[in-house]
Motif scaffolding. Structure first.
Motif, PDB file in Angstrom:
ATOM      1  N   GLU A 122      -5.689  -2.000  12.292  1.00 21.83           N
ATOM      2  CA  GLU A 122      -6.699  -0.961  12.435  1.00 21.83           C
ATOM      3  C   GLU A 122      -6.158   0.421  12.064  1.00 21.83           C
ATOM      4  OE1 GLU A 122      -8.652  -3.221  16.351  1.00 21.83           O
ATOM      5  OE2 GLU A 122      -7.336  -1.467  16.606  1.00 21.83           O
ATOM      6  N   SER A 123      -4.980   0.457  11.462  1.00 20.84           N
ATOM      7  CA  SER A 123      -4.265   1.724  11.288  1.00 20.84           C
ATOM      8  C   SER A 123      -3.957   2.036   9.835  1.00 20.84           C
ATOM      9  CB  SER A 123      -2.933   1.678  12.051  1.00 20.84           C
ATOM     10  OG  SER A 123      -3.116   1.529  13.425  1.00 20.84           O
ATOM     11  N   VAL A 124      -3.628   3.299   9.599  1.00 22.55           N
ATOM     12  CA  VAL A 124      -2.888   3.696   8.403  1.00 22.55           C
ATOM     13  C   VAL A 124      -1.422   3.445   8.750  1.00 22.55           C
ATOM     14  CG1 VAL A 124      -2.306   5.554   6.822  1.00 22.55           C
ATOM     15  CG2 VAL A 124      -4.598   5.446   7.848  1.00 22.55           C
ATOM     16  N   VAL A 125      -0.789   2.535   8.030  1.00 26.97           N
ATOM     17  CA  VAL A 125       0.556   2.090   8.385  1.00 26.97           C
ATOM     18  C   VAL A 125       1.555   2.549   7.326  1.00 26.97           C
ATOM     19  CG1 VAL A 125       2.022   0.119   8.938  1.00 26.97           C
ATOM     20  CG2 VAL A 125      -0.404   0.053   9.521  1.00 26.97           C
ATOM     21  N   PHE A 126       2.584   3.246   7.780  1.00 26.72           N
ATOM     22  CA  PHE A 126       3.718   3.603   6.935  1.00 26.72           C
ATOM     23  C   PHE A 126       4.879   2.694   7.327  1.00 26.72           C
ATOM     24  CE2 PHE A 126       1.061   7.340   7.027  1.00 26.72           C
ATOM     25  CZ  PHE A 126       1.138   7.847   5.741  1.00 26.72           C
ATOM     26  N   LYS A 127       5.110   1.686   6.510  1.00 24.51           N
ATOM     27  CA  LYS A 127       6.188   0.740   6.821  1.00 24.51           C
ATOM     28  C   LYS A 127       7.550   1.254   6.363  1.00 24.51           C
ATOM     29  CE  LYS A 127       3.300  -3.394   6.888  1.00 24.51           C
ATOM     30  NZ  LYS A 127       3.036  -4.739   6.330  1.00 24.51           N
ATOM     31  N   ARG A 128       7.533   2.231   5.492  1.00 27.99           N
ATOM     32  CA  ARG A 128       8.785   2.819   5.018  1.00 27.99           C
ATOM     33  C   ARG A 128       8.910   4.212   5.621  1.00 27.99           C
ATOM     34  NH1 ARG A 128      10.865   4.321  -0.857  1.00 27.99           N
ATOM     35  NH2 ARG A 128      13.083   4.212  -0.365  1.00 27.99           N
ATOM     36  N   THR A 176      11.640   3.040  11.106  1.00 26.83           N
ATOM     37  CA  THR A 176      10.635   2.608  12.076  1.00 26.83           C
ATOM     38  C   THR A 176       9.276   2.565  11.394  1.00 26.83           C
ATOM     39  OG1 THR A 176       9.453   3.204  14.117  1.00 26.83           O
ATOM     40  CG2 THR A 176      10.337   5.012  12.812  1.00 26.83           C
ATOM     41  N   PRO A 177       8.400   1.642  11.774  1.00 25.04           N
ATOM     42  CA  PRO A 177       7.022   1.782  11.300  1.00 25.04           C
ATOM     43  C   PRO A 177       6.354   2.950  12.017  1.00 25.04           C
ATOM     44  CG  PRO A 177       7.191  -0.048  12.848  1.00 25.04           C
ATOM     45  CD  PRO A 177       8.597   0.441  12.610  1.00 25.04           C
ATOM     46  N   ILE A 178       5.496   3.652  11.310  1.00 20.91           N
ATOM     47  CA  ILE A 178       4.661   4.701  11.917  1.00 20.91           C
ATOM     48  C   ILE A 178       3.207   4.355  11.628  1.00 20.91           C
ATOM     49  CG2 ILE A 178       4.006   7.137  11.858  1.00 20.91           C
ATOM     50  CD1 ILE A 178       6.876   7.849  11.268  1.00 20.91           C
ATOM     51  N   MET A 179       2.377   4.418  12.665  1.00 23.24           N
ATOM     52  CA  MET A 179       0.965   4.057  12.521  1.00 23.24           C
ATOM     53  C   MET A 179       0.072   5.172  13.041  1.00 23.24           C
ATOM     54  SD  MET A 179       0.802   0.041  13.640  1.00 23.24           S
ATOM     55  CE  MET A 179       1.835   0.023  15.110  1.00 23.24           C
ATOM     56  N   PHE A 180      -1.054   5.376  12.352  1.00 20.67           N
ATOM     57  CA  PHE A 180      -2.087   6.296  12.794  1.00 20.67           C
ATOM     58  C   PHE A 180      -3.405   5.526  12.824  1.00 20.67           C
ATOM     59  CE2 PHE A 180       1.109   8.875  10.681  1.00 20.67           C
ATOM     60  CZ  PHE A 180       1.232   9.995  11.488  1.00 20.67           C
ATOM     61  N   SER A 181      -4.012   5.413  13.994  1.00 20.43           N
ATOM     62  CA  SER A 181      -5.289   4.703  14.118  1.00 20.43           C
ATOM     63  C   SER A 181      -6.316   5.614  14.777  1.00 20.43           C
ATOM     64  CB  SER A 181      -5.097   3.435  14.961  1.00 20.43           C
ATOM     65  OG  SER A 181      -6.338   2.767  15.151  1.00 20.43           O
ATOM     66  N   TRP A 182      -7.405   5.853  14.070  1.00 22.64           N
ATOM     67  CA  TRP A 182      -8.488   6.720  14.558  1.00 22.64           C
ATOM     68  C   TRP A 182      -9.785   6.175  13.958  1.00 22.64           C
ATOM     69  CZ3 TRP A 182      -8.621  12.735  13.371  1.00 22.64           C
ATOM     70  CH2 TRP A 182      -9.676  13.311  14.084  1.00 22.64           C
ATOM     71  N   PRO A 183     -10.428   5.232  14.643  1.00 22.81           N
ATOM     72  CA  PRO A 183     -11.588   4.544  14.059  1.00 22.81           C
ATOM     73  C   PRO A 183     -12.675   5.470  13.546  1.00 22.81           C
ATOM     74  CG  PRO A 183     -10.851   3.385  16.012  1.00 22.81           C
ATOM     75  CD  PRO A 183     -10.047   4.652  15.947  1.00 22.81           C
ATOM     76  N   ASN A 184     -12.888   6.616  14.201  1.00 23.43           N
ATOM     77  CA  ASN A 184     -13.939   7.536  13.749  1.00 23.43           C
ATOM     78  C   ASN A 184     -13.628   8.197  12.413  1.00 23.43           C
ATOM     79  OD1 ASN A 184     -15.660   7.111  15.861  1.00 23.43           O
ATOM     80  ND2 ASN A 184     -15.380   9.115  16.818  1.00 23.43           N
ATOM     81  N   LYS A 185     -12.345   8.250  12.034  1.00 21.75           N
ATOM     82  CA  LYS A 185     -11.976   9.029  10.852  1.00 21.75           C
ATOM     83  C   LYS A 185     -11.155   8.264   9.817  1.00 21.75           C
ATOM     84  CE  LYS A 185     -13.640  13.218  11.656  1.00 21.75           C
ATOM     85  NZ  LYS A 185     -12.848  14.412  11.895  1.00 21.75           N
ATOM     86  N   LEU A 186     -10.325   7.332  10.225  1.00 19.21           N
ATOM     87  CA  LEU A 186      -9.348   6.732   9.308  1.00 19.21           C
ATOM     88  C   LEU A 186      -9.664   5.265   9.037  1.00 19.21           C
ATOM     89  CD1 LEU A 186      -6.044   8.157  10.846  1.00 19.21           C
ATOM     90  CD2 LEU A 186      -7.350   9.071   8.913  1.00 19.21           C
ATOM     91  N   LYS A 187      -9.678   4.913   7.761  1.00 16.93           N
ATOM     92  CA  LYS A 187      -9.832   3.523   7.381  1.00 16.93           C
ATOM     93  C   LYS A 187      -8.441   2.876   7.310  1.00 16.93           C
ATOM     94  CE  LYS A 187     -14.119   3.860   4.678  1.00 16.93           C
ATOM     95  NZ  LYS A 187     -14.806   4.171   5.898  1.00 16.93           N
ATOM     96  N   GLN A 229      -5.181   1.130   6.163  1.00 12.96           N
ATOM     97  CA  GLN A 229      -4.532   1.083   4.845  1.00 12.96           C
ATOM     98  C   GLN A 229      -3.029   1.008   5.018  1.00 12.96           C
ATOM     99  OE1 GLN A 229      -4.837   5.351   3.063  1.00 12.96           O
ATOM    100  NE2 GLN A 229      -6.373   5.322   4.699  1.00 12.96           N
ATOM    101  N   ASP A 230      -2.368   0.330   4.098  1.00 14.23           N
ATOM    102  CA  ASP A 230      -0.909   0.316   4.029  1.00 14.23           C
ATOM    103  C   ASP A 230      -0.479   1.380   3.032  1.00 14.23           C
ATOM    104  OD1 ASP A 230      -0.402  -1.641   5.883  1.00 14.23           O
ATOM    105  OD2 ASP A 230      -0.427  -3.269   4.436  1.00 14.23           O
ATOM    106  N   ARG A 231       0.392   2.274   3.458  1.00 13.87           N
ATOM    107  CA  ARG A 231       0.849   3.352   2.588  1.00 13.87           C
ATOM    108  C   ARG A 231       2.263   3.057   2.107  1.00 13.87           C
ATOM    109  NH1 ARG A 231      -3.077   7.641   2.136  1.00 13.87           N
ATOM    110  NH2 ARG A 231      -1.417   8.466   0.822  1.00 13.87           N
ATOM    111  N   PRO A 232       2.504   3.182   0.813  1.00 12.97           N
ATOM    112  CA  PRO A 232       3.830   2.882   0.267  1.00 12.97           C
ATOM    113  C   PRO A 232       4.813   4.042   0.336  1.00 12.97           C
ATOM    114  CG  PRO A 232       2.336   3.400  -1.522  1.00 12.97           C
ATOM    115  CD  PRO A 232       1.513   3.456  -0.254  1.00 12.97           C
ATOM    116  N   GLU A 233       4.300   5.271   0.615  1.00 13.69           N
ATOM    117  CA  GLU A 233       5.156   6.448   0.523  1.00 13.69           C
ATOM    118  C   GLU A 233       6.185   6.506   1.648  1.00 13.69           C
ATOM    119  OE1 GLU A 233       0.958   8.178  -0.503  1.00 13.69           O
ATOM    120  OE2 GLU A 233       1.769   6.632   0.831  1.00 13.69           O
TER     121      GLU A 233
END
Length: 444
Positions: free
Chosen positions: A55-61, A285-296, A298-302
């Motif tokens: 449910e998050s924008v995930v930064f795995k890197r 570390t993974p960093i995640m941002f989850s905000w159902p009202n605003k964020l779709k 997605q996996d971010r490669p950056e």
């Protein structure tokens, strides 16, 4: 007429509360970047964090700029690098005399008074805030929280969280009661949720430990894996409470770990190249941002850094943004799915003990930079205080790794690529010129 005005005023405040997202900052404590199911671990089960990741924008890197808990937590609280906020280690060493304040612990804590904290800035916007779990900087009020669990120094036992360390391990009632109160008052809320998990002592419930004892693991590894799942349960319990109270959709949940951990298979401590070190096992570390009202989702490669968390939360809350923050406000990039204009990040490591409160460079051990897929580590001659036998400077030469082909950092390419070492070393010096410590640059 007065009644109508009061009703209108009440409506305005309700709209303001609805406009501002609630904030939940989840901080794991001593966990490797890949010790989650969603990060590919084949044995550790983390179903609740897996769901959050979906449910998050995930930064795995993603990375923390330092791999030790207290200085890392201060980067979350202030948005500043360690050499700026000045709390470089966990404890002051006995000879670090401060002529202006002979109480070394208080002198160290007082550094937080000089910077804006996340809780203070959100408080200016009407947020109620709650501290639970790890917190080193005195009483929770010192960090700007309106509510909290940590009594802090100089109270008896007031080190690194005291009463707050019960959260997660003994349930979440203190936090969920606070959430209920904030909802009743129609106030946006900020939760600093930093359970002492999976940190030692590794004392997972028997029901979870049994799951990992069936694998061919040492007892110490099985207990650590079970702690990761127990922490996942605690996170799931809190998130479910937000769902039950119907505030999840307008809650920005941010997830990050304070520093890495590789379990020593023979005993309870950590293995080399993990906590306190600049290697992937210490800083990634993974960093995640989850905000159902605003964020779709997605996996971010950056590349991302935990320094981005502070400005991203401040911006989402519409709070006052301090000047000269090194991190980026990621909101527009995440909402619009735009590429982040950054190809490098920096980090630094200092000794566990602070030998001079007024001079952070005295305990500088490493600086590092990642640009693209290349990572350079430079080693410095800082002092190490009490822990001379366990400090992480096992390799003193410059270390260059190609993370795309060598994610375990086994092959040092520095000797074969002096031009790349020089390029990245210049970037480090341009970022933060070290004045008093020496870097070892010769290959022997």
């Amino acid at each position: 007429m007065k009644l109508k005005f009061l009703i209108l005023l009440s409506c305005l405040f309700s709209v303001q509360a609805a406009d501002k997202p609630n904030i939940l900052l989840i901080l794991s404590d001593d966990q490797a970047w890949n010790d989650y199911s969603f990060m590919g671990h084949e044995q550790i089960k983390t179903p609740h964090l897996d769901k959050l990741a979906s449910e998050s924008v995930v930064f795995k890197r993603a990375y923390v700029p330092t791999a030790l808990c207290r200085p890392s937590l201060m980067t979350f609280a202030t948005g500043q690098y360690v050499h700026i906020h000045g709390i470089t280690g966990n404890d002051p060493f006995g000879d670090s005399a401060n002529p202006n304040n002979p109480d070394l612990k208080e002198s160290l804590i007082s550094k937080i008074d000089k910077l804006d904290t996340l809780a203070e800035l959100l408080g200016e916007q009407g947020y109620l805030s709650h501290q639970s779990g790890k917190w080193w900087e005195g009483n929770y009020k010192r960090g700007g929280f309106t509510h909290g669990m940590t009594r802090g120094y100089p109270q008896k036992g007031g080190r690194h969280g005291d009463d707050g360390l019960k959260i997660g391990r003994e349930g979440n009632k203190a936090v969920t009661d606070f959430v209920d109160m904030a909802i009743e008052k129609d106030k946006p809320f900020f939760l600093w949720y930093a359970p002492f998990m999976p940190h030692t002592p590794h004392t997972p419930p028997e029901r979870i430990l049994k799951k990992y004892q069936k694998y061919n693991l040492s007892e110490s590894v099985a207990k650590y894996y079970a702690m990761c799942e127990w922490f996942d349960e605690a996170c799931g319990d809190l998130i479910q409470h937000l769902e039950d109270k119907k505030v999840r959709d307008n809650t920005l949940i941010v997830y990050v770990c304070d520093n890495g951990w590789i379990q020593n298979p023979k005993r309870g401590g950590y293995a080399p190249r993990s906590k306190q070190t600049p290697y992937e096992g210490g800083t990634r570390t993974p960093i995640m941002f989850s905000w159902p009202n605003k964020l779709k989702p997605q996996d971010r490669p950056e590349l991302s850094t935990s320094l981005d968390i502070f400005p991203t939360i401040v911006s989402a809350a519409g709070a006052r943004m301090p000047k000269n923050l090194p991190g980026l406000d990621l909101n527009s990039y995440m909402i619009n799915k735009k590429p982040i204009p950054r190809d490098h990040i920096f980090g630094e490591s200092f000794a566990h003990d602070i030998v001079d409160i007024s001079d952070s460079e005295k305990t500088l051990l490493f600086r590092w930079v990642i640009k693209g897929n290349y990572k350079l580590l430079l080693t410095y001659d800082g002092k190490v205080g009490r822990y001379k036998s366990t400090h992480p400077r096992t390799e003193k030469r410059p270390q260059l790794f190609d993370l795309s082909n060598d994610p375990a950092e086994k092959v040092n390419l520095a000797k074969d690529h002096p031009e790349k070492v020089a390029q990245l070393a210049k970037m480090l010096n341009d970022w933060y010129p070290v004045k008093t410590r020496k870097v070892i640059t010769e290959f022997k």
